[in-house]
Enzyme design. Structure first.
Site, PDB file in Angstrom:
ATOM      1  N   LYS A 286       0.846  -1.206   0.000  1.00 12.88           N
ATOM      2  CA  LYS A 286       0.000   0.000   0.000  1.00 12.88           C
ATOM      3  C   LYS A 286       0.879   1.253   0.000  1.00 12.88           C
ATOM      4  O   LYS A 286       0.637   2.191  -0.756  1.00 12.88           O
ATOM      5  CB  LYS A 286      -0.888   0.016   1.235  1.00 12.88           C
ATOM      6  CG  LYS A 286      -1.570   1.349   1.510  1.00 12.88           C
ATOM      7  CD  LYS A 286      -2.415   1.347   2.767  1.00 12.88           C
ATOM      8  CE  LYS A 286      -1.640   1.598   4.011  1.00 12.88           C
ATOM      9  NZ  LYS A 286      -1.284   3.019   4.292  1.00 12.88           N
ATOM     10  N   ASN A 287       1.902   1.255   0.837  1.00 13.59           N
ATOM     11  CA  ASN A 287       2.698   2.485   1.014  1.00 13.59           C
ATOM     12  C   ASN A 287       3.661   2.741  -0.123  1.00 13.59           C
ATOM     13  O   ASN A 287       4.177   3.847  -0.260  1.00 13.59           O
ATOM     14  CB  ASN A 287       3.424   2.453   2.364  1.00 13.59           C
ATOM     15  CG  ASN A 287       2.449   2.600   3.516  1.00 13.59           C
ATOM     16  OD1 ASN A 287       1.262   2.905   3.308  1.00 13.59           O
ATOM     17  ND2 ASN A 287       2.907   2.349   4.721  1.00 13.59           N
TER      18      ASN A 287
ATOM     19  N   ASP B  22       5.139   0.924  11.821  1.00 13.11           N
ATOM     20  CA  ASP B  22       3.893   0.291  11.353  1.00 13.11           C
ATOM     21  C   ASP B  22       3.750  -1.152  11.828  1.00 13.11           C
ATOM     22  O   ASP B  22       2.702  -1.751  11.610  1.00 13.11           O
ATOM     23  CB  ASP B  22       3.806   0.339   9.827  1.00 13.11           C
ATOM     24  CG  ASP B  22       3.653   1.743   9.314  1.00 13.11           C
ATOM     25  OD1 ASP B  22       3.824   1.952   8.100  1.00 13.11           O
ATOM     26  OD2 ASP B  22       3.400   2.646  10.133  1.00 13.11           O
TER      27      ASP B  22
ATOM     28  N   ARG C   3      -0.037  14.974  12.058  1.00 11.13           N
ATOM     29  CA  ARG C   3       0.670  14.495  10.864  1.00 11.13           C
ATOM     30  C   ARG C   3       1.083  15.696  10.022  1.00 11.13           C
ATOM     31  O   ARG C   3       0.503  15.994   9.014  1.00 11.13           O
ATOM     32  CB  ARG C   3      -0.217  13.545  10.061  1.00 11.13           C
ATOM     33  CG  ARG C   3      -0.732  12.319  10.805  1.00 11.13           C
ATOM     34  CD  ARG C   3       0.334  11.326  11.147  1.00 11.13           C
ATOM     35  NE  ARG C   3       0.943  10.728   9.963  1.00 11.13           N
ATOM     36  CZ  ARG C   3       0.441   9.660   9.325  1.00 11.13           C
ATOM     37  NH1 ARG C   3      -0.693   9.142   9.711  1.00 11.13           N
ATOM     38  NH2 ARG C   3       1.060   9.162   8.268  1.00 11.13           N
TER      39      ARG C   3
ATOM     40  N   ARG D  52      -8.389  -0.724   4.798  1.00 10.31           N
ATOM     41  CA  ARG D  52      -7.520   0.262   4.147  1.00 10.31           C
ATOM     42  C   ARG D  52      -6.170  -0.345   3.790  1.00 10.31           C
ATOM     43  O   ARG D  52      -5.529   0.064   2.840  1.00 10.31           O
ATOM     44  CB  ARG D  52      -7.301   1.457   5.086  1.00 10.31           C
ATOM     45  CG  ARG D  52      -8.539   2.281   5.367  1.00 10.31           C
ATOM     46  CD  ARG D  52      -8.192   3.527   6.123  1.00 10.31           C
ATOM     47  NE  ARG D  52      -7.083   4.201   5.460  1.00 10.31           N
ATOM     48  CZ  ARG D  52      -6.241   5.026   6.080  1.00 10.31           C
ATOM     49  NH1 ARG D  52      -6.380   5.264   7.362  1.00 10.31           N
ATOM     50  NH2 ARG D  52      -5.265   5.619   5.422  1.00 10.31           N
TER      51      ARG D  52
ATOM     52  N   CYS E 233      -4.565  12.317  12.661  1.00  9.23           N
ATOM     53  CA  CYS E 233      -5.162  10.986  12.554  1.00  9.23           C
ATOM     54  C   CYS E 233      -5.235  10.421  13.961  1.00  9.23           C
ATOM     55  O   CYS E 233      -4.934  11.095  14.948  1.00  9.23           O
ATOM     56  CB  CYS E 233      -4.338  10.093  11.631  1.00  9.23           C
ATOM     57  SG  CYS E 233      -2.757   9.677  12.326  1.00  9.23           S
TER      58      CYS E 233
HETATM   59  C1  EPZ Z   1       4.505   6.992   5.821  1.00  6.97           C
HETATM   60  O1  EPZ Z   1       3.737   8.081   6.282  1.00  6.97           O
HETATM   61  C2  EPZ Z   1       3.571   5.784   5.876  1.00  6.97           C
HETATM   62  N1  EPZ Z   1       2.393   6.032   5.044  1.00  6.97           N
HETATM   63  C3  EPZ Z   1       3.115   5.526   7.315  1.00  6.97           C
HETATM   64  O2  EPZ Z   1       2.350   4.320   7.300  1.00  6.97           O
HETATM   65  C4  EPZ Z   1       4.365   5.311   8.178  1.00  6.97           C
HETATM   66  O3  EPZ Z   1       3.964   5.116   9.520  1.00  6.97           O
HETATM   67  C5  EPZ Z   1       5.284   6.520   8.068  1.00  6.97           C
HETATM   68  O4  EPZ Z   1       5.630   6.750   6.682  1.00  6.97           O
HETATM   69  C6  EPZ Z   1       6.575   6.345   8.856  1.00  6.97           C
HETATM   70  O5  EPZ Z   1       7.257   5.220   8.385  1.00  6.97           O
HETATM   71  C7  EPZ Z   1       2.497   5.942   3.693  1.00  6.97           C
HETATM   72  O6  EPZ Z   1       3.564   5.685   3.157  1.00  6.97           O
HETATM   73  C8  EPZ Z   1       1.243   6.161   2.908  1.00  6.97           C
HETATM   74  P1  EPZ Z   1       6.517  10.536   7.590  1.00  6.97           P
HETATM   75  P2  EPZ Z   1       4.319   9.587   6.138  1.00  6.97           P
HETATM   76  O7  EPZ Z   1       6.318  11.784   6.816  1.00  6.97           O
HETATM   77  O8  EPZ Z   1       5.181   9.692   4.952  1.00  6.97           O
HETATM   78  C9  EPZ Z   1       7.134  13.738  11.011  1.00  6.97           C
HETATM   79  C10 EPZ Z   1       0.459   2.959   7.686  1.00  6.97           C
HETATM   80  O9  EPZ Z   1       0.004   2.477   8.735  1.00  6.97           O
HETATM   81  N2  EPZ Z   1       6.926  14.694   9.920  1.00  6.97           N
HETATM   82  O10 EPZ Z   1       7.659   9.631   7.247  1.00  6.97           O
HETATM   83  O11 EPZ Z   1       3.180  10.515   6.254  1.00  6.97           O
HETATM   84  C11 EPZ Z   1       5.875  12.936  11.315  1.00  6.97           C
HETATM   85  O12 EPZ Z   1       5.049  13.604  12.249  1.00  6.97           O
HETATM   86  C12 EPZ Z   1       0.950   4.399   7.659  1.00  6.97           C
HETATM   87  O13 EPZ Z   1       0.584   2.327   6.602  1.00  6.97           O
HETATM   88  C13 EPZ Z   1       7.162  16.053  10.151  1.00  6.97           C
HETATM   89  O14 EPZ Z   1       7.521  16.441  11.252  1.00  6.97           O
HETATM   90  O15 EPZ Z   1       5.200   9.677   7.469  1.00  6.97           O
HETATM   91  C14 EPZ Z   1       6.447  11.654  11.874  1.00  6.97           C
HETATM   92  O16 EPZ Z   1       6.739  11.835  13.249  1.00  6.97           O
HETATM   93  C15 EPZ Z   1       0.731   5.108   8.986  1.00  6.97           C
HETATM   94  N3  EPZ Z   1       6.983  16.926   9.131  1.00  6.97           N
HETATM   95  C16 EPZ Z   1       7.744  11.451  11.117  1.00  6.97           C
HETATM   96  O17 EPZ Z   1       8.083  12.750  10.587  1.00  6.97           O
HETATM   97  C17 EPZ Z   1       6.605  16.526   7.864  1.00  6.97           C
HETATM   98  O18 EPZ Z   1       6.479  17.388   6.954  1.00  6.97           O
HETATM   99  C18 EPZ Z   1       7.637  10.475   9.965  1.00  6.97           C
HETATM  100  O19 EPZ Z   1       6.556  10.899   9.155  1.00  6.97           O
HETATM  101  C19 EPZ Z   1       6.379  15.149   7.649  1.00  6.97           C
HETATM  102  C20 EPZ Z   1       6.557  14.238   8.685  1.00  6.97           C
END
Ligand code: EPZ
Length: 451
Positions: A22-23, A315, A122, A407, A117
């Protein structure tokens, strides 16, 4: 709303295969916005998030043709609109990954600011910082982000944040930079395998990307991108979930298309606990190989912390917690990516788990057994951990709001039933005499897609 009914205690045995990720799939689908030629995908997972992303892309001028359950072709035929509306984005935060491709291709994009969420804030500040570095102007209007750029210009961008890098932020900036003028260097890029899978597609479309999968990605901008075909990589989180399901029931399960090479942090913890992931044919590609999962009778406690890839993935934190509830001793879990990602803790406690949370850390005191109970799904992975607990618990577990699971897990109940689990999806809308009408999912042989 549907619920799952699980009669625990069934040992899982048999063979299943892992669907596409999915990701990986969500940013891959968004990449179709970067060209007017067709992009053909195989091993596309059949999930509600994919359906929602397809609907969003159709609204953005993409023709979407589904050739089969796991095969889909997208082609942009109308580039007149670039507005990703709130009512779609609020249901799926990952919609934000259309931001980079639309900005690069159409020069203007309006995307609703994704909300939070179930497990906290996020933010997308890093996404926006990266796109501004490429020369975009960004403004916020009525909860929407409006980004504009006549022509993106390559730049050197540091994308690290307080919790490490950003996966979808790296996808957005990398995708946008493919059509920028000149060279872009992304420092502190996300190293997740899904980024490498996206770079593989983009390069097959004509992009010039090197270093994907490492903290430094270099993109040489090109004038335009063309069509391509792509096979979506196996879902490492679903694969890890199935491995833990087998271990929870002291089962013996063969899992095909298991991305062993992408789960080394997880198999390392599992082996410490007493769960053995054995590659059946050592000559097979470790990214899509068949493995056998067996576990010791008595599981040992362990300590782990979630980290950006290649560390232990956030995850799989909830699913591993469910397993450790049955270990003999005290385990310690620390969540470094999403410090609030513990919606599963109170629900697991309802099933007899002994969990003590201190901020971003949970102490798991192993118990002899869990007890079935009515519990409520919340976010995708917390819900998966409740299913795993129900498989091992004594008695019946009912899990409401299983739409969360749909999902990220295609027909989860059918996959588990094919391994001998006693699990049924109850249509919550048809209640007869106060009891839900039960649709029993027999352990029929299900036809796993060949990817
Ligand atoms: C991806 O989300 C995945 N989703 C998430 O999987 C996964 O948990 C996450 O990466 C971390 O591995 C998809 O790929 C669709 P991040 P993403 O931006 O890209 C902070 C699931 O269950 N951050 O890597 O949105 C954020 O708050 C989902 O399949 C900022 O501070 O996650 C977090 O603490 C849930 N500023 C960390 O970075 C930003 O602009 C990682 O977030 C972006 C993120």
């Amino acid at each position: 709303m549907d619920v799952f009914k699980i009669q625990g205690g069934q040992r899982l045995t048999g063979k299943i295969s892992v669907d596409g990720s999915k990701n990986a799939a969500l940013p891959l689908l968004a990449a179709s916005l970067l060209t007017s030629e067709p992009i053909h995908f195989t091993c596309m997972p059949h999930l509600s998030d994919i359906t929602n992303m397809s609907k969003l892309l159709a609204e953005l001028g993409c023709k979407v043709e589904q050739q089969s359950t796991n095969e889909i072709t997208l082609q942009v035929t109308d580039e007149s609109t670039s507005h990703a509306r709130y009512d779609i984005v609020r249901t799926m935060r990952a919609s934000v990954c259309v931001l980079g491709p639309l900005l690069a291709r159409r020069g203007k994009v309006r995307v609703s600011m994704p909300g939070g969420c179930a497990f906290g804030d996020r933010p997308i500040d890093l996404h926006l910082r990266g796109l501004e570095a490429l020369g975009a102007t960004i403004e916020l209007d009525g909860g929407d982000i409006i980004a504009r750029a006549d022509k993106l210009i390559g730049a050197t961008i540091f994308l690290g944040g307080p919790f490490g890098s950003t996966v979808l932020g790296t996808a957005n900036v990398m995708s946008a930079a493919t059509l920028a003028k000149g060279r872009t260097i992304i420092e502190s890029a996300a190293c997740e395998p899904e980024i490498a899978d996206l770079a593989l597609l983009l390069n097959n479309m004509g992009a010039k990307i090197s270093g994907a999968g490492t903290p430094r990605i270099i993109i040489e901008g090109v004038e335009q991108l063309g069509g391509a075909s792509h096979t979506v990589m196996p879902d490492r989180i679903v694969a890890g979930t199935w491995a833990i399901a087998a271990a929870m029931t002291n089962g013996d399960v063969t899992i095909e298309r298991f991305p062993l090479d992408h789960l080394l942090a997880v198999t390392n913890i599992l082996s410490t606990v007493g769960v053995h992931v054995k590659q059946i044919d050592p000559s097979e590609n470790p990214r899509t190989c068949a493995v056998q999962i067996v576990s010791d009778r008595h599981l040992k406690p362990v300590m782990f912390t979630t980290q950006p890839y290649p560390g232990f993935p956030t995850d799989l934190q909830a699913q591993m917690m469910a397993l450790l509830c049955l270990s003999r001793g005290n385990s310690i879990i620390t969540e470094k990516i999403y410090p609030e990602r513990f919606m599963h803790v109170p629900e697991l406690s309802r099933m007899g788990a002994k969990l003590v949370r201190q901020g971003a850390t949970v102490i798991v005191q192993g118990v002899d057994h869990l007890v079935g109970a009515p519990v409520m799904a919340s976010d995708l992975r917390a819900s998966a951990s409740l299913v795993l607990a129900g498989l091992a618990a004594e008695g019946e577990t009912t899990i409401s709001r299983v739409y969360h699971l749909d999902r990220g897990y295609a027909a989860m109940e059918k996959t588990l039933a094919s391994l001998g689990a006693k699990i049924e999806r109850v249509d919550g809308s048809t209640i007869v005499d106060g009891l839900p009408l039960v649709e029993t999912v027999s352990s029929q042989k299900i036809v796993q897609s060949d990817c």
